[in-house]
Scaffold this motif. Structure first.
Motif, mmCIF file in Angstrom:
data_model
loop_
_atom_site.group_PDB
_atom_site.id
_atom_site.type_symbol
_atom_site.label_atom_id
_atom_site.label_comp_id
_atom_site.label_asym_id
_atom_site.label_seq_id
_atom_site.Cartn_x
_atom_site.Cartn_y
_atom_site.Cartn_z
ATOM 1 N N GLY A 186 0.795 -1.218 0.000
ATOM 2 C CA GLY A 186 0.000 0.000 0.000
ATOM 3 C C GLY A 186 0.830 1.271 0.000
ATOM 4 N N ARG A 212 -4.111 1.757 -1.533
ATOM 5 C CA ARG A 212 -4.356 1.282 -0.168
ATOM 6 C C ARG A 212 -5.572 0.347 -0.123
ATOM 7 N NH1 ARG A 212 -5.982 6.126 2.696
ATOM 8 N NH2 ARG A 212 -8.016 5.460 1.931
ATOM 9 N N GLU A 213 -6.646 0.734 -0.798
ATOM 10 C CA GLU A 213 -7.881 -0.056 -0.733
ATOM 11 C C GLU A 213 -7.709 -1.444 -1.353
ATOM 12 O OE1 GLU A 213 -10.675 0.711 0.874
ATOM 13 O OE2 GLU A 213 -9.610 2.511 1.553
ATOM 14 N N LEU A 214 -7.060 -1.496 -2.517
ATOM 15 C CA LEU A 214 -6.920 -2.794 -3.187
ATOM 16 C C LEU A 214 -5.950 -3.689 -2.421
ATOM 17 C CD1 LEU A 214 -7.102 -1.407 -6.772
ATOM 18 C CD2 LEU A 214 -8.469 -3.330 -5.958
ATOM 19 N N VAL A 245 -13.395 4.157 -4.656
ATOM 20 C CA VAL A 245 -12.715 5.346 -5.189
ATOM 21 C C VAL A 245 -13.294 5.770 -6.538
ATOM 22 C CG1 VAL A 245 -10.483 6.332 -5.859
ATOM 23 C CG2 VAL A 245 -10.614 4.681 -3.981
ATOM 24 N N GLN A 297 -5.737 -1.263 8.434
ATOM 25 C CA GLN A 297 -4.388 -0.973 7.937
ATOM 26 C C GLN A 297 -3.372 -1.930 8.545
ATOM 27 O OE1 GLN A 297 -4.716 0.705 5.084
ATOM 28 N NE2 GLN A 297 -2.821 1.769 5.632
ATOM 29 N N LEU A 332 -12.297 -6.941 -3.991
ATOM 30 C CA LEU A 332 -11.528 -6.101 -4.901
ATOM 31 C C LEU A 332 -12.457 -5.223 -5.734
ATOM 32 C CD1 LEU A 332 -8.813 -8.723 -5.681
ATOM 33 C CD2 LEU A 332 -8.317 -6.386 -4.979
ATOM 34 N N ALA A 342 -13.412 -2.483 -3.465
ATOM 35 C CA ALA A 342 -12.277 -1.587 -3.216
ATOM 36 C C ALA A 342 -12.129 -0.581 -4.353
ATOM 37 C CB ALA A 342 -10.988 -2.402 -3.055
ATOM 38 N N LEU A 369 -6.559 4.199 -4.114
ATOM 39 C CA LEU A 369 -6.756 2.904 -4.793
ATOM 40 C C LEU A 369 -5.685 1.905 -4.362
ATOM 41 C CD1 LEU A 369 -7.698 4.225 -8.344
ATOM 42 C CD2 LEU A 369 -9.115 2.690 -6.952
#
Lengths: 188, 188, 188, 188, 188, 188
Positions: free
Chosen positions: B55, E22-24, F31, F134, F24, F27, E20
């Motif tokens: 990330g 970070r999210e993926l 965005v 995270q 995915l 995710a 994107l």
């Protein structure tokens, strides 16, 4: 990163794919100093019915034999004095050069050359280096030390040597040999 | 086929990418005997803001200098007796072995060793072979013939040699030298 | 799905890429009856310095001119009796066959052939169909209706026609023409 | 280069993939004049459980039948006067136009039209051209020469023809026919 | 591994691409317990002229605003009693539920509800959790503790709370609030 | 567009891949506000013998259990008063906070805490929200309403609650609970 994707036709063995994995990883590292752990390499095997060049199906070329293996087998046959076996690894254009010799084409010439020099010699290997050359030949270096007995039966050992081989179409086409025998012999 | 795709972070020079193109093509051909014309290799450069590991953005590692170029520059400096320049190519752990020597760590040792042997020597190159080793070192072989003058001013030439270098972090860490000097000297 | 990825060397114009987008999408739909909206096609342009075949850089071949455009320009020149312009679209091997003619190689032959048949003729186009043939030629069909005046000044219109063209290296190499003129003339 | 990658759901037959290989290769060559041997095309078959659109699995649409094969089978049935079989290839909206006819919707109309013209006719094929149209229809052209016997039993042969077909959902929706019959008949 | 490749139309900002990334990465890690350092994610930006759906070019949808940022800005406006600003973050269908309230649609209702309860309240944030829901709404949770003054001016602090928000088309459509106020008030 | 390609080592179950497909896709949508139907996601499973990191083969990490399933099973065991089963879902570092409690580490503490409050309580679920945090923890929220009986046997229902869980290595490491019980009890 770096990430390598290799697309090949289906049909290579796990050992052949392992060699591709190692070679391509090292090829990247030769230029990009990434930690090996960060170089990922994926082989995508394409079934023959899913690949078209010019709209036509193609068949995969059989993989090359491992050139290092060829050299090792040849050197083992030479040490065991299995000349017929050793000769089977050589191409028709085979040429070899040893310290102080002109280019020789037959193993018999080598045997003649060695007769006034030593009774026998064996090799202890320190390592092999191998790569594809720009042309058709794969290049293999092996290096280490020689031990054996001179004609007077006195032993020798620890004599440095390096051999360079060119392998074309799975046959050894060229062998160049360097070693410290003369240096050692002439030492007071 | 085969088709190689290499994904790297943006920032490498055309010359560095050319080296990647050549190395990866040869790495494939080392295993798969495809005609070079059928081995295609594409470099995909990823802008730093488009690549994430864990990330997080990453920065590209600077490319390695071409190890062959390092060796060529070092050997040129040695021939020109520019010892300071030559030394600048060596790592702190540098070790070299010449025919009949123990491992040496300083160029001064080499100069001492050569004094009773010849006045000077230069090299004619027949070729370089280079590859990434399994560990951190890049390996470079150069081979060819030596010419020069002995202490008695008599000339010599055509003496085969091969040098093997290990380059780590763009510095030469090891040099191993073989040649036929003793063989030639002891010829009747 | 289906998803098409096309990798080409950088250097094609937006119009040429639009043509690639349309052709590849239609090529997929020729076999897989997906809704057009579900056929996605991405062009990946590779800078010349990032593509290697056999380890060497390559340059992109200039795109072909749109064969439909070539045919349209040729037919427009013929209608306008700009014979020199029309001839500039033809290859040296040009051959054409019209209803009842032997193969002709020169536009002058066509003009002679038409003299006893009509004063002039123009075309109303119903559509063009174009595709790449298996060999080097692109194939273009155009169809529609003819109108004009016979030798006796009487008008005609609505006569169906179809022309088939082969375009090689951006030149028209072959034209085959069919129409209902004789059918219409012989109607009571 | 160019390199085409096609991703489709798993489930197409080798023959269907061969058609995709040919069509996509030709689609590229329609714009980029690369030697066919340099256009590579890889089909990546994705198992249904590995593909998600909107997070949901999808099933592959069955491939279209080869439109050229449909046309060939239809024409063979017509020549053999197997009207029931021929009709099975036609869509409900089928329309055909022959030289000098108004649009016809039933094969019986065609038979009536031909009765005063010839006893029978068969086709010798010079070639087929096929492509996907911009809309739903696949387009197939076939061309060649006609031979047969007139009503007075006199033979004819070598009469040029071209047929254009539109195929929608694996059924022939439209047939347009041009030929030189009238031209030939009215020749002195 | 795992390696994620995201292909999007060109036009997103570095901050949007970072989101994107970070999210993926987190989406993969939700299922595959790889060390974050081994999850690589590459964004491939496709220029509009290189992407075709159904053979037609498309334009990229503007990115969503960061839902966490929307919630933070809304809560800051509420604390600052900038009701107009706070209202600008709400959709027309906005609905909120607080402990013991029926669903409310206007911030004025909330103000009325709070009047008999406390003079003012501010939030200390322990963390935000955000994700895309299965439907159109992005979900944001924020949690932490409340501090402020009761009507009798006595202070309170450390009262746990959690808010859940649904954000649709960059507007807050729903807010649900839980906290320990009643629990704390009723403690002996 | 957007198109997501995920490359993972072979060995995940259809259910695990379905979860990857959903996560995915969401995710990306977090965005980029693309219609779900236009977000395509392909999983490429790489056999272990085709993937190399640092030139070495790797084995796939077993997938995480679905954190929502873990939470659902734990809550079901708690409702059924199967304390041993419930405890099996908890990590050694488990900590939970309920309205008005200090952090508790053992389910027995919770049972003690609840004794003066209600005879029993069950949950009606309105929804679950889950995501990867995270750090190592997956986050699960569940929300809905509580029903049950107070100590005096009087019933209650429709009391809003929300629970937040952190799941690390497939074990619940943290549970935070908010609800309107005190609010409701103190209502006149």
């Amino acid at each position: 990163m770096p990430i390598v994707d290799l697309h090949i036709l289906e049909g290579y063995s796990p050992e052949e794919k392992q060699r591709l994995g190692r070679e391509l990883t090292n090829a990247v590292r030769f230029v990009v100093p990434a930690s090996p752990d960060l170089v990922t390499m994926t082989i995508h095997e394409i079934p023959a019915e899913n690949y078209y060049r010019g709209g036509l199906k193609r068949t995969p070329a059989p993989a090359r034999a491992d050139p290092v293996g060829i050299v090792q087998d040849y050197l083992a046959a030479m040490e065991a004095r299995e000349i017929e076996t050793a000769r089977s690894f050589l191409s028709d254009e085979f040429v070899m050069t040893f310290p102080g010799t002109a280019p020789m084409h037959h193993l018999e010439e080598l045997i003649e050359w060695s007769k006034p020099r030593y009774k026998f010699v064996t090799k202890t290997y320190a390592g092999f280096d191998a790569m594809q050359g720009q042309d058709d030949a794969a290049i293999v270096y092996c290096r280490g030390t020689l031990q054996g007995r001179y004609l007077d039966d006195s032993p020798f050992e620890g004599i440095r040597f390096v051999d360079r081989f060119e392998i074309i179409d799975d046959k050894i086409a060229r062998q160049d040999v360097w070693n410290d025998m003369a240096e050692v012999r002439t030492k007071p």
